[in-house]
Design a protein around this motif. Sequence first.
Motif, PDB file in Angstrom:
ATOM      1  N   PRO A   1       0.972  -1.502  -0.079  1.00  0.00           N
ATOM      2  CA  PRO A   1       0.151  -0.107  -0.071  1.00  0.00           C
ATOM      3  C   PRO A   1       1.047   1.186   0.065  1.00  0.00           C
ATOM      4  N   ILE A   2       0.297   2.304   0.044  1.00  0.00           N
ATOM      5  CA  ILE A   2       0.934   3.696  -0.050  1.00  0.00           C
ATOM      6  C   ILE A   2       1.604   3.784   1.560  1.00  0.00           C
ATOM      7  N   SER A   3       2.499   4.295   1.822  1.00  0.00           N
ATOM      8  CA  SER A   3       3.151   4.703   3.007  1.00  0.00           C
ATOM      9  C   SER A   3       2.383   5.382   3.848  1.00  0.00           C
ATOM     10  N   GLY A   4       2.050   4.884   4.964  1.00  0.00           N
ATOM     11  CA  GLY A   4       0.948   5.627   5.839  1.00  0.00           C
ATOM     12  C   GLY A   4      -0.133   5.316   6.019  1.00  0.00           C
ATOM     13  N   HIS A   5      -0.669   4.592   4.833  1.00  0.00           N
ATOM     14  CA  HIS A   5      -1.952   4.254   4.826  1.00  0.00           C
ATOM     15  C   HIS A   5      -2.321   3.201   5.731  1.00  0.00           C
ATOM     16  N   THR A   6      -3.232   3.572   6.581  1.00  0.00           N
ATOM     17  CA  THR A   6      -3.487   2.310   7.625  1.00  0.00           C
ATOM     18  C   THR A   6      -4.913   1.611   7.277  1.00  0.00           C
ATOM     19  N   ALA A   7      -5.494   1.708   6.421  1.00  0.00           N
ATOM     20  CA  ALA A   7      -6.523   1.204   5.944  1.00  0.00           C
ATOM     21  C   ALA A   7      -6.085   0.338   4.533  1.00  0.00           C
ATOM     22  N   LEU A   8      -6.489  -0.885   4.434  1.00  0.00           N
ATOM     23  CA  LEU A   8      -6.138  -1.666   3.107  1.00  0.00           C
ATOM     24  C   LEU A   8      -7.491  -2.407   2.704  1.00  0.00           C
ATOM     25  N   TYR A   9      -7.736  -2.799   1.791  1.00  0.00           N
ATOM     26  CA  TYR A   9      -8.968  -3.500   1.119  1.00  0.00           C
ATOM     27  C   TYR A   9      -8.490  -4.270  -0.098  1.00  0.00           C
ATOM     28  N   TRP A  10      -9.289  -5.565  -0.101  1.00  0.00           N
ATOM     29  CA  TRP A  10      -8.928  -6.289  -1.412  1.00  0.00           C
ATOM     30  C   TRP A  10     -10.415  -6.577  -1.941  1.00  0.00           C
ATOM     31  N   TYR A  11     -10.749  -6.281  -3.170  1.00  0.00           N
ATOM     32  CA  TYR A  11     -11.661  -6.553  -4.088  1.00  0.00           C
ATOM     33  C   TYR A  11     -11.422  -7.366  -5.052  1.00  0.00           C
ATOM     34  N   ARG A  12     -12.554  -7.811  -5.583  1.00  0.00           N
ATOM     35  CA  ARG A  12     -12.340  -8.918  -6.802  1.00  0.00           C
ATOM     36  C   ARG A  12     -13.202  -8.331  -7.859  1.00  0.00           C
ATOM     37  N   GLN A  13     -12.846  -8.567  -9.057  1.00  0.00           N
ATOM     38  CA  GLN A  13     -13.591  -7.887 -10.282  1.00  0.00           C
ATOM     39  C   GLN A  13     -13.479  -8.910 -11.313  1.00  0.00           C
ATOM     40  N   SER A  14     -14.740  -9.404 -11.326  1.00  0.00           N
ATOM     41  CA  SER A  14     -14.924 -10.540 -12.682  1.00  0.00           C
ATOM     42  C   SER A  14     -15.161  -9.822 -13.618  1.00  0.00           C
ATOM     43  N   LEU A  15     -15.117 -10.525 -14.943  1.00  0.00           N
ATOM     44  CA  LEU A  15     -15.660  -9.916 -16.220  1.00  0.00           C
ATOM     45  C   LEU A  15     -16.823  -9.278 -16.406  1.00  0.00           C
ATOM     46  N   GLY A  16     -16.986  -8.027 -16.814  1.00  0.00           N
ATOM     47  CA  GLY A  16     -18.301  -7.256 -16.875  1.00  0.00           C
ATOM     48  C   GLY A  16     -19.063  -6.976 -15.637  1.00  0.00           C
ATOM     49  N   GLN A  17     -18.116  -7.472 -14.468  1.00  0.00           N
ATOM     50  CA  GLN A  17     -18.719  -7.068 -13.101  1.00  0.00           C
ATOM     51  C   GLN A  17     -18.325  -5.990 -12.313  1.00  0.00           C
ATOM     52  N   GLY A  18     -19.013  -5.509 -11.319  1.00  0.00           N
ATOM     53  CA  GLY A  18     -18.410  -4.502 -10.575  1.00  0.00           C
ATOM     54  C   GLY A  18     -17.534  -5.168  -9.540  1.00  0.00           C
ATOM     55  N   LEU A  19     -17.089  -4.252  -8.677  1.00  0.00           N
ATOM     56  CA  LEU A  19     -16.005  -4.445  -7.742  1.00  0.00           C
ATOM     57  C   LEU A  19     -16.743  -5.348  -6.477  1.00  0.00           C
ATOM     58  N   GLU A  20     -16.373  -6.531  -6.131  1.00  0.00           N
ATOM     59  CA  GLU A  20     -16.667  -7.366  -5.083  1.00  0.00           C
ATOM     60  C   GLU A  20     -15.816  -7.419  -3.980  1.00  0.00           C
ATOM     61  N   PHE A  21     -16.261  -6.677  -2.800  1.00  0.00           N
ATOM     62  CA  PHE A  21     -15.473  -6.639  -1.518  1.00  0.00           C
ATOM     63  C   PHE A  21     -15.056  -7.786  -1.019  1.00  0.00           C
ATOM     64  N   LEU A  22     -13.878  -8.245  -0.548  1.00  0.00           N
ATOM     65  CA  LEU A  22     -13.442  -9.388  -0.016  1.00  0.00           C
ATOM     66  C   LEU A  22     -13.250  -9.073   1.356  1.00  0.00           C
ATOM     67  N   ILE A  23     -12.129  -8.227   1.813  1.00  0.00           N
ATOM     68  CA  ILE A  23     -11.584  -7.934   3.274  1.00  0.00           C
ATOM     69  C   ILE A  23     -11.113  -6.673   3.323  1.00  0.00           C
ATOM     70  N   TYR A  24     -11.103  -6.020   4.665  1.00  0.00           N
ATOM     71  CA  TYR A  24     -10.863  -4.753   4.866  1.00  0.00           C
ATOM     72  C   TYR A  24      -9.749  -5.086   6.223  1.00  0.00           C
ATOM     73  N   PHE A  25      -8.651  -4.384   6.251  1.00  0.00           N
ATOM     74  CA  PHE A  25      -7.573  -4.393   7.343  1.00  0.00           C
ATOM     75  C   PHE A  25      -7.565  -2.883   7.809  1.00  0.00           C
ATOM     76  N   GLN A  26      -7.636  -2.878   8.917  1.00  0.00           N
ATOM     77  CA  GLN A  26      -7.294  -1.552   9.870  1.00  0.00           C
ATOM     78  C   GLN A  26      -5.765  -1.751  10.649  1.00  0.00           C
ATOM     79  N   GLY A  27      -4.784  -1.273  10.144  1.00  0.00           N
ATOM     80  CA  GLY A  27      -3.526  -1.913  10.761  1.00  0.00           C
ATOM     81  C   GLY A  27      -3.392  -3.189  10.464  1.00  0.00           C
ATOM     82  N   ASN A  28      -3.077  -3.875  11.291  1.00  0.00           N
ATOM     83  CA  ASN A  28      -2.813  -5.432  11.113  1.00  0.00           C
ATOM     84  C   ASN A  28      -4.167  -6.277  11.257  1.00  0.00           C
ATOM     85  N   SER A  29      -5.189  -5.801  11.665  1.00  0.00           N
ATOM     86  CA  SER A  29      -6.540  -6.370  12.064  1.00  0.00           C
ATOM     87  C   SER A  29      -7.275  -6.301  11.032  1.00  0.00           C
ATOM     88  N   ALA A  30      -8.240  -7.469  10.871  1.00  0.00           N
ATOM     89  CA  ALA A  30      -9.230  -7.309   9.825  1.00  0.00           C
ATOM     90  C   ALA A  30     -10.634  -7.432  10.152  1.00  0.00           C
TER      91      ALA A  30
END
Lengths: 111, 112
Positions: free
Chosen positions: B25-54
């Motif tokens: 991630p960008i240095s200093g950004h505490t929040a991190l997210y993973w998304y999945r994008q399938s063909l022709g679909q929008g972004l599907e949320f997977l997981i969110y981290f705040q620091g090292n916790s999810a």
Amino acid sequence: QKEVEQDPGPLSVPEGAIVSLNCTYSNSAFQYFMWYRQYSRKGPELLMYTYSSGNKEDGRFTAQVDKSSKYISLFIRDSQPSDSATYLCAMSGSNTGKLIFGQGTTLQVKP
Amino acid sequence: GAGVSQSPSNKVTEKGKDVELRCDPISGHTALYWYRQSLGQGLEFLIYFQGNSAPDKSGLPSDRFSAERTGGSVSTLTIQRTQQEDSAVYLCASSSRSYGYTFGSGTRLTVV
């Protein structure tokens, strides 16, 4: 029913046209509204950000949020071929919470 | 770095193999997210981290998917025993306390 609905298009317009892109949503807790632009094989990039209701203008782009109707819009004036991309609306209940995205609208601006 | 970096950019794997996807991630950004994008679909949320916790991993589709974040920085998304339906673009984003996310260019995963 999805939380955020967006017509996938495709939308094709001539260069110089005004483009209107829209999303509707069902969750009244959403307060942060964004528009992302995604070029082919690239990650989405933040285009416009609005908190709560109202309008926001940035150059050729104007974002509108109508919370009473649960409806958001993005207007592009004097559209250019370089605007051809997929436009995704996104919204959240908090400024660092997870975003819920629309399906995205594919826009083609023809020279 | 200036942006969110993801590696690899492309991954082709055989069905049943495990894969690891990395996000810087960008240095200093505490929040991190993973998304999945399938063909022709929008972004599907997977997981969110705040620091090292999810605090929100509600979008992980099955127990074959896991993610971790170390040092409040790099995150790894692991998919075990990959299936063809896992084929998608996996996008990582990070956020500061201001607004919006910055996305990486994604990892295009193809399971054959």
